[in-house]
Design a protein around this motif. Structure first.
Motif, PDB file in Angstrom:
ATOM      1  N   ASN A   1       4.073   0.532  -2.040  1.00 27.83           N
ATOM      2  CA  ASN A   1       5.524   0.492  -1.841  1.00 27.83           C
ATOM      3  C   ASN A   1       6.208   1.614  -2.599  1.00 27.83           C
ATOM      4  O   ASN A   1       7.146   2.249  -2.094  1.00 27.83           O
TER       5      ASN A   1
ATOM      6  N   ILE B   1      10.280   3.922   3.627  1.00 28.63           N
ATOM      7  CA  ILE B   1      10.846   2.561   3.659  1.00 28.63           C
ATOM      8  C   ILE B   1      12.042   2.504   2.709  1.00 28.63           C
ATOM      9  O   ILE B   1      12.075   3.195   1.689  1.00 28.63           O
TER      10      ILE B   1
ATOM     11  N   ILE C   1       8.378  -3.838   0.661  1.00 27.91           N
ATOM     12  CA  ILE C   1       7.805  -4.719   1.693  1.00 27.91           C
ATOM     13  C   ILE C   1       6.824  -5.674   1.014  1.00 27.91           C
ATOM     14  O   ILE C   1       5.991  -5.254   0.206  1.00 27.91           O
TER      15      ILE C   1
END
Lengths: 415, 298
Positions: free
Chosen positions: B143, B152, B156
């Protein structure tokens, strides 16, 4: 060189053999299966058994020890095949199944025959009117608070109600710094988080998840608890990864200053200190609903003890159970395990020598032990079903009321 | 030689091979056939193992698991997990094997890559599960890298979200399992005669044509054999899924092995667990028969 056997030597050997044989015949050997020996300092449980043997000539104890999971499987198989040890270490979650198999002896007649003082034990687990287990040592679950994180967040008074807990959790949460107010482990690998981290909120307020021996999950106590947990989640105060988080990970996050508060076993105090000696933490009872002033239920896990229904030496087995439940021996055993005693008069030595344990002992003495999963059928399965419904609720798939109703449906089928 | 002697000699010759085989037959019987027959018998009993006098249940436990939606979800997850794993094991294994077999790569670099590519094979399933749990946890390395790259916007929960958990656990299994294909295909590649490629060069064949008309057809027996074996083994994967997700969140990574385990050791319903185990056995048996027929045909 020749070696001649003299008659005197033969006589001595025969006498020794006879002595050995007769003493072996006179001795009763008890088999005691448990998972406790690996969890206390090496040799310490054996030493207690040696003391028991010295106090009860003619009775020998063989310890059959293994890790918790292996012991559970061994006991399940032993109960099925009729080869259960004379004395068995028990978890409250197993007793219903074992009782259904008629594997555990009723200790009521033994207590009556020996005029055993029932008032001296913290609890007697009864199933179908049969006394099947005593908790020998209890590991209570208070709330651990990281005092440094609390101080930084401006939490000056540690929470004693749910509303205060929510406020404190919000203040301690800084997601950008990977810091959260609370941690909730709901991994399905071991769904004990349902018991320790969720239902503990119900029991703390003197409430129950049962009614008349049947599940009452749709009742106000459980629905309120679910609503409260949901509010903590909606406020973003719970450390992410709930659905696969395990108890070990929960402790790791607390040790590493990543969560401000967690509900955890007192048995982990030394582990936490070892992992982070600088961590400044305190223990508080699980907060309660508003305006509740009654006694607080303390969630706990225990080392229970019972006697096999198939044992040929139940009288001797009862002597061992009595011995372990006696004030002095019980204090010694729980001191080794950093647990709270099964005998209410026993006082473990660590409560005077250690501030944290001392405070926890005060919490223990002012509350009562509460774990309604003890004695329930397929307790782990029930936790697992509740876990799935709680996960659906936290994922936004259903409301607390729906989660409670679905769990109730599943539990009712199991009952 | 008299007729009696002759018949005794013939008998000896007939019996001798079985005598030599008898230790293996006894071991197979005790360690494989007996447990298998026992589990099959449990699946037709009520309260198997838990009662000393279990009654006959007929097909009740099979009906119960076939009526359970979680069983069908587990079957679907098992198929997804297995098919994706086998396809990617084969693809990655093939790419890496071609790379390690290529003369265009510097021999030193090739040796380093050989060690790196084989690494996942050296770890046990438990270690692999722990590694991927650490890498894919919300505050983990993956992440962090993805956020730094701007791929992103928020963390997540790879294993904890029902949308990503099955893909994440499949990904971890793909990482763990490709070396089997890589090593087998590399051995196969080294056995293809160079004349084939030289002839193709003379005919003016391009790289992809050599791959599709020489390499892959030559490797096809290995690809089919290893794929079938991988399919059978992957269908039974348990520790990786159990340690990473425990079959959750909700039931999103429940596969037949975790479903059976929970029936046995969480619900203590050993009869239904046996019925579920028999279903796994039948699926595996079907694939094994297919594998044996393929091997015979070769």
């Amino acid at each position: 060189m020749t070696f001649r056997i003299k008659p005197a030597m033969l006589k001595m050997a025969a006498a020794a053999w006879l002595l050995g044989a007769t003493s072996a015949m006179a001795d009763t050997t008890l088999e005691f299966t448990q998972w406790w020996e690996p969890e206390v300092p090496a040799g310490s449980l054996r030493k207690i058994m040696d003391e028991f043997e010295a106090a009860n000539p003619g009775i020998k104890v063989t310890l059959v020890s293994g890790p918790y999971a292996a012991t559970r499987d061994q006991i399940s198989v032993g109960a099925a095949t009729g080869t259960l040890s004379d004395v068995v270490g028990l978890d409250g979650a197993w007793v219903n199944n074992l009782n259904a198999q008629n594997a555990l002896a009723d200790m009521n007649p033994m207590m009556d025959a020996s005029k055993f003082d029932k008032a001296q034990v913290a609890d007697i687990i009864q199933v179908d009117g049969k006394a099947v287990m005593f908790p020998v040592a209890s590991f209570v679950y208070p709330v651990f608070v990281n005092l440094d994180l609390a101080a930084q967040a401006g939490v000056t008074k540690l929470p004693s109600t749910r509303a205060e807990f929510l406020e404190a959790a919000k203040k301690m949460t800084h997601a950008d710094k990977n810091q959260y107010g609370w941690v909730l482990p709901l991994s399905l690998q071991s769904p004990s988080g349902v018991q320790n981290d969720m239902m503990s909120w119900v029991w703390a307020s003197g409430q129950s998840m049962m009614a008349d021996g049947k599940p009452a999950l749709e009742g106000k106590p459980v629905v309120d608890m679910l609503t409260f947990v949901k509010s903590l989640n909606d406020a973003g105060t719970i450390s992410p990864g709930i659905a696969t988080k395990t108890e070990q990970e929960k402790v790791e996050e607390f040790v590493n200053d990543r969560v401000g508060m967690m509900i955890d076993s007192l048995a982990h105090v030394n582990l936490i200190r070892k992992r982070n000696p600088k961590l400044n933490f305190d223990l508080i009872p699980v907060p309660v609903v508003e305006n509740y002033n009654g006694k607080r239920g303390l969630p706990y896990a225990s080392w229970g003890i019972g006697i096999s229904a198939g044992s040929k030496h139940q009288e001797e087995a009862w002597k061992l159970v009595q011995y372990l439940m006696s004030e002095k021996v019980n204090a010694k055993l729980v001191s080794l395990a950093n647990a709270f005693p099964g005998n209410v008069n026993a006082k473990p030595d660590f409560v005077t020598s250690d501030k944290a344990f001392g405070k926890a002992f005060e919490i223990f003495k002012t509350g009562y032990l509460a774990n309604e999963f003890t004695g329930l059928p397929v307790a782990e399965d029930l936790m697992s079903q509740f876990d799935v419904e709680a996960q659906k609720m936290l994922a936004g798939e259903q409301s607390p009321e729906q989660a409670a109703a679905n769990a109730q449906k599943g539990w009712t089928a199991k009952f | 030689m008299t007729r009696q002697k002759r018949s005794r000699h013939r008998l000896k010759r007939t019996v001798a091979p079985y005598l030599y085989l008898s230790p293996s037959l006894v071991i197979i019987g005790l360690l494989m056939l007996l447990p298998m027959v026992t589990v099959i018998s449990y699946s037709f009993q009520n309260s198997a193992v838990l009662r000393r006098d279990p009654s006959f249940a007929g097909l009740k436990h099979y009906q119960a698991i076939f009526a359970d939606p979680v069983f069908w979800a587990s079957l679907w997850h098992t198929l997804y997990f297995t098919c994706m794993s086998v396809v990617f094991h084969m693809t990655i294994g093939m790419i890496f094997a071609l790379m390690l077999n290529s003369d265009r790569i510097n021999p030193t670099l090739r040796n380093i890559l050989r060690v790196l590519y084989i690494l996942p094979w050296l770890f046990t399933a438990v270690i692999i599960a722990v590694i991927w749990r650490l890498l894919l946890e919300p505050n983990g390395v993956v992440n962090s890298i993805l956020m730094q790259l701007g791929l992103i916007g928020s963390k997540i929960e790879w294993f904890s979200s029902p949308e990503t958990a099955l893909h994440a656990v499949t990904f971890a299994n793909i990482w763990a399992g490709y070396p089997l294909f890589m090593v087998s295909l590399l051995a196969g590649l080294q056995g293809i005669p160079k004349d084939f490629y030289e002839a193709a060069d003379i005919d003016g064949a391009k790289g992809y044509q050599k791959l599709t008309f020489i390499t892959i057809p030559q490797l096809m027996p290995i690809i089919i054999s290893i794929s079938l074996l991988d399919f059978i083994w992957t269908m039974q994967v348990f520790p990786l899924i159990w340690i990473t997700t425990g079959g959750g969140p909700i039931y999103s990574t429940e596969v037949l092995s975790t479903y059976t385990y929970k029936l046995a050791f969480s619900s203590y319903n050993l009869s239904q667990a046996s019925a579920s185990a028999v279903v796994i056995l039948l699926i595996s048996l079907g694939l094994t028969l297919f594998y044996i027929r393929y091997q015979k045909a070769r």
